[in-house]
Design an enzyme around this catalytic site. Sequence first.
Site, short mmCIF file in Angstrom:
data_model
loop_
_atom_site.label_atom_id
_atom_site.label_comp_id
_atom_site.label_asym_id
_atom_site.label_seq_id
_atom_site.Cartn_x
_atom_site.Cartn_y
_atom_site.Cartn_z
CG ASP A 180 -2.11 0.93 1.08
OD1 ASP A 180 -2.39 1.39 -0.05
OD2 ASP A 180 -2.77 1.20 2.11
CG ASN A 226 1.80 1.54 -5.23
OD1 ASN A 226 2.68 1.31 -4.42
ND2 ASN A 226 1.32 0.61 -6.05
NE ARG A 228 -4.56 6.87 -7.00
CZ ARG A 228 -4.37 6.53 -5.72
NH1 ARG A 228 -4.10 7.45 -4.83
NH2 ARG A 228 -4.47 5.28 -5.35
CG HIS A 275 -0.44 2.06 -9.35
ND1 HIS A 275 -0.60 1.78 -8.02
CD2 HIS A 275 -1.54 2.77 -9.72
CE1 HIS A 275 -1.76 2.28 -7.60
NE2 HIS A 275 -2.34 2.90 -8.61
CB SER A 293 -8.93 -5.26 -3.32
OG SER A 293 -9.53 -4.00 -3.54
CB THR A 294 -13.36 -7.76 -5.00
OG1 THR A 294 -13.25 -7.72 -3.57
CG2 THR A 294 -13.00 -9.15 -5.47
CG ASN A 343 -8.00 -1.98 -5.40
OD1 ASN A 343 -7.11 -2.80 -5.18
ND2 ASN A 343 -8.24 -0.98 -4.56
CD GLU A 390 1.94 -13.06 15.98
OE1 GLU A 390 1.95 -11.87 16.35
OE2 GLU A 390 1.48 -13.99 16.68
C1 IPE Z 1 -5.70 -2.78 -0.45
O1 IPE Z 1 -5.33 -1.46 -0.47
C2 IPE Z 1 -5.60 -3.39 -1.82
C3 IPE Z 1 -4.25 -3.58 -2.35
C4 IPE Z 1 -3.14 -3.29 -1.75
C5 IPE Z 1 -4.18 -4.20 -3.66
P1 IPE Z 1 -6.36 -0.25 -0.67
O2 IPE Z 1 -5.52 0.97 -0.75
O3 IPE Z 1 -7.26 -0.53 -1.81
O4 IPE Z 1 -7.21 -0.29 0.66
P2 IPE Z 1 -8.07 0.84 1.38
O5 IPE Z 1 -9.08 1.31 0.39
O6 IPE Z 1 -7.14 1.94 1.77
O7 IPE Z 1 -8.65 0.18 2.58
C1 IPE Z 2 -1.51 0.27 -3.37
O1 IPE Z 2 -1.33 1.63 -3.40
C2 IPE Z 2 -1.74 -0.32 -4.75
C3 IPE Z 2 -3.11 -0.80 -4.98
C4 IPE Z 2 -4.13 -0.70 -4.16
C5 IPE Z 2 -3.34 -1.45 -6.24
P1 IPE Z 2 -2.55 2.65 -3.41
O2 IPE Z 2 -2.90 2.94 -4.83
O3 IPE Z 2 -3.66 2.16 -2.58
O4 IPE Z 2 -1.87 3.91 -2.76
P2 IPE Z 2 -2.52 4.92 -1.72
O5 IPE Z 2 -3.08 4.12 -0.60
O6 IPE Z 2 -3.57 5.69 -2.46
O7 IPE Z 2 -1.38 5.79 -1.30
MG MG Z 3 -4.14 2.37 -0.64
#
Ligand code: IPE
Ligand code: IPE
Ligand code: MG
Length: 246
Positions: free
Chosen positions: A19, A21, A32, A36, A64-65, A67, A205
């Site tokens: 998480d 990115n 953004r 990635h 994730s489902t 996303n 854990e």
């Molecule tokens: C979880 O992260 C999904 C992945 C890392 C692929 P998200 O960034 O989507 O989660 P939330 O929305 O902050 O809970």
């Molecule tokens: C994790 O980074 C990657 C995915 C969820 C695919 P994010 O895109 O969730 O990055 P933040 O949480 O917005 O910083």
């Molecule tokens: Mg995130």
Amino acid sequence: MQRPDGPSDARLHVAIIMDGNGRWARARGLPRTAGHKFGVDALKRTVEGASEAGVSTLTVFGFSTENWRRPGSEVSELMKLMKIYVENDLERLARDGVRVKILGRREGLSPDILQVIERAETRTADNAAFTLQVAFNYGGQADIADAARALARAAKAGEIDPEAIDEDMMAGALSTRGEAPDLIIRTSGERRLSNFLLWEAAYAEFVFQDVLWPDYGPQHLKAAIDEFRQRERRFGAVEAGKRAAG
Ligand code: IPE
Ligand code: IPE
Ligand code: MG
């Protein structure tokens, strides 16, 4: 110091919620999607260093489902990166003895993504040195619902007795086959599961690290595992040294 009951050479199943990115990119004035792209490099570094850190199975959350709720352009970029990652790295992973498995729902993925998933799994099916599981279009609740539906169908068809459904059978119907991670890491400072490995996390854990995913590497993984090694896991029982005392 090593715990006497936690040998440092035990091979671990580590799961990572990659998480941060988006925040990494925003801090640099970048879109953004740039976060990635650099996140894929972090994944490569981490996979390369994982075996030396004591890991035998690495499960990463790629998409994730939930996303799908992101802007269409970001979703397409994440799909594209998954494809590029497999296309660029599959041969090296295969030669390094890595078995690649993709967890999650196949419905909803485009034919070209399904094709790379299939190719990655087939090409590495005979490997056993290390397992890399990529959770893609994965949600813990969706996975449990899909497993329940599969068992219900089997019961309706007379293939299983509903009374025989227990934790083991349920686990076997999940896309992970119920394999439980020893340690779940989440980067970026967030402290939630976001629908990752709900069933499998029962006795995992947790280590939360503030580093944003694109900055991650083997040194962070080693630090998380060092912290894990200090934990005492009880699995509902009593402390290791007190078992005989009754
Ligand atoms: C979880 O992260 C999904 C992945 C890392 C692929 P998200 O960034 O989507 O989660 P939330 O929305 O902050 O809970
Ligand atoms: C994790 O980074 C990657 C995915 C969820 C695919 P994010 O895109 O969730 O990055 P933040 O949480 O917005 O910083
Ligand atoms: Mg995130």
